[in-house]
Design an enzyme around this catalytic site. Sequence first.
Site, PDB file in Angstrom:
ATOM      1  N   CYS A   1     -24.346  74.418 -28.527  1.00  0.00           N
ATOM      2  CA  CYS A   1     -23.956  73.217 -29.275  1.00  0.00           C
ATOM      3  C   CYS A   1     -25.018  72.851 -30.300  1.00  0.00           C
ATOM      4  CB  CYS A   1     -23.692  72.059 -28.310  1.00  0.00           C
ATOM      5  SG  CYS A   1     -25.037  71.735 -27.165  1.00  0.00           S
TER       6      CYS A   1
ATOM      7  N   GLY B   1     -18.874  69.777 -23.326  1.00  0.00           N
ATOM      8  CA  GLY B   1     -17.783  70.653 -23.712  1.00  0.00           C
ATOM      9  C   GLY B   1     -17.266  70.319 -25.087  1.00  0.00           C
ATOM     10  N   SER B   2     -15.993  70.579 -25.290  1.00  0.00           N
ATOM     11  CA  SER B   2     -15.388  70.410 -26.601  1.00  0.00           C
ATOM     12  C   SER B   2     -15.100  68.945 -26.891  1.00  0.00           C
ATOM     13  CB  SER B   2     -14.078  71.207 -26.683  1.00  0.00           C
ATOM     14  OG  SER B   2     -13.088  70.607 -25.852  1.00  0.00           O
TER      15      SER B   2
ATOM     16  N   GLU C   1     -16.784  73.660 -36.416  1.00  0.00           N
ATOM     17  CA  GLU C   1     -17.938  74.193 -35.698  1.00  0.00           C
ATOM     18  C   GLU C   1     -17.696  75.682 -35.455  1.00  0.00           C
ATOM     19  OE1 GLU C   1     -20.525  73.397 -31.625  1.00  0.00           O
ATOM     20  OE2 GLU C   1     -18.392  72.877 -31.663  1.00  0.00           O
TER      21      GLU C   1
ATOM     22  N   GLU D   1     -21.479  65.120 -23.963  1.00  0.00           N
ATOM     23  CA  GLU D   1     -22.295  65.970 -24.831  1.00  0.00           C
ATOM     24  C   GLU D   1     -21.339  67.008 -25.386  1.00  0.00           C
ATOM     25  OE1 GLU D   1     -23.766  68.769 -26.471  1.00  0.00           O
ATOM     26  OE2 GLU D   1     -24.605  69.508 -24.593  1.00  0.00           O
ATOM     27  N   LEU D   2     -20.955  66.845 -26.657  1.00  0.00           N
ATOM     28  CA  LEU D   2     -19.857  67.616 -27.226  1.00  0.00           C
ATOM     29  C   LEU D   2     -20.371  68.602 -28.277  1.00  0.00           C
ATOM     30  CD1 LEU D   2     -17.367  64.612 -27.468  1.00  0.00           C
ATOM     31  CD2 LEU D   2     -17.787  66.151 -25.542  1.00  0.00           C
TER      32      LEU D   2
END
Length: 457
Positions: free
Chosen positions: A264, A208-209, A361, A230-231
């Site tokens: 991502c 996520g964020s 991003e 896992e960002l």
Amino acid sequence: MASSIRTLNPATGKVEKEFQAYTSDEINQYINQAHELYKEWRFISYEERKAIMKRVANEMRKQKSHLASLITTEMGKPLRESEIEIDYSANIIDYYADHAEEFLANTPLDTEKGTAYVVSEPIGVLLGVMPWNFPFSQIARFAGPHIMAGNTVVLKTASNIPQCGIAFEQLFIDAGAPQGLYKNLLMSGKDTDKIIENPKIVGVSLTGSEAAGAQVASIAGKHVKPSVLELGGSDPMIVLNDADIEKAMSGTINGRLRNAGQACTSSKRIIVQEGIYNEYLERITAHVNQMKVDDPTLADTDMGPVSSESAMNTILDQINDSVEKGATLVAGGKRVEREGFFLQPTILTDLKPGMKGYDEEVFGPVVCIWKVKDIDEALHIANDTPYGLGASIYTEDVASAEKIARKIDSGMVFINKQVSSSPELPFGGVKNSGYGRELSKAGILEFVNKKLVMIAK
């Protein structure tokens, strides 16, 4: 009804279903059930685990049309992309069913003190916090390895894809899995902290964020629990003068515009050397201008809506801020005038620090392009970001590309191909893109106890 847990179709802007969130007592009951099953599941043979997970994968393939339609309805992915995701998710489940025993085999150690080896053992009930952009494959890459390792799983998926979360749990029910092996939790994200604090939850994985990852890591660390994050990413794609333009175009289309740019690992910094820049810009502009942005259920749709009105407004704000500060809008840049949350695919150039298109991003269909003179300038832009997930390099000089790859701050580098994931390849990043790895052998080792067994002489 809990209004935050609902299917709001991004192609129409209309709410289709709403769901009641579980109470705290219900959530605790499901965690207790997972904990009780873990006491047995941890000792179940690999063959028995494999048989169940193979049935889950088979059910996924049997129900592909239904599951793909749920993805498209809930987050707007074109139906053909949703069907590809279901196949890929089933492949992940199969991969770990086939390889878990090999990956977790005892590792002998060389010592003069006797005989020693390391065993990999499960640790308990794991919490997964998974996003909306790949509703099935993100869950599969979490549940597949860790269930095969002997852990049990509870899953909090994004509140805007409740039907996908419910359907994933139903696959386990249809496959005859024991109760407690996998449970989807209908709950608000603000309640996640309480679950991590539950002593029966022993580890957490979040995709996520950056903000959500920092919060989860903080709570997990406070309670001495392992986590995998896992960002976000702002992945560079470097296109050198000697690149094959067809490969670079394919990499841009698949690596930036697939899933409406909501990935991502999407190529968010496209850095093109000046000798090939004009041809590249001309070709990508022509492609963007002919893309069909339409109903994601139609077979000829190239791009559907973005996931929500708030996502659309954030992307428009990033575009407008960049243009106001001097970036060049080459194509797109506006909302499509129709119901739903559709954006024109967009191209921006001349981006500089201080612009949102440079500093943040951009999680949508915006192709951001930089023209550079040489490798040093390309590397500066590639690394001038707090993120470090993936990167790609396009050149016919592979030996040179391998040297460049070593100078990029990222967890993954692909040469002459867009960044992508595959069951056998480790996936993860550095810097603010998180830590830990998913997929491959590395993924299954994140939540196991590597226990030393030492037999003295």
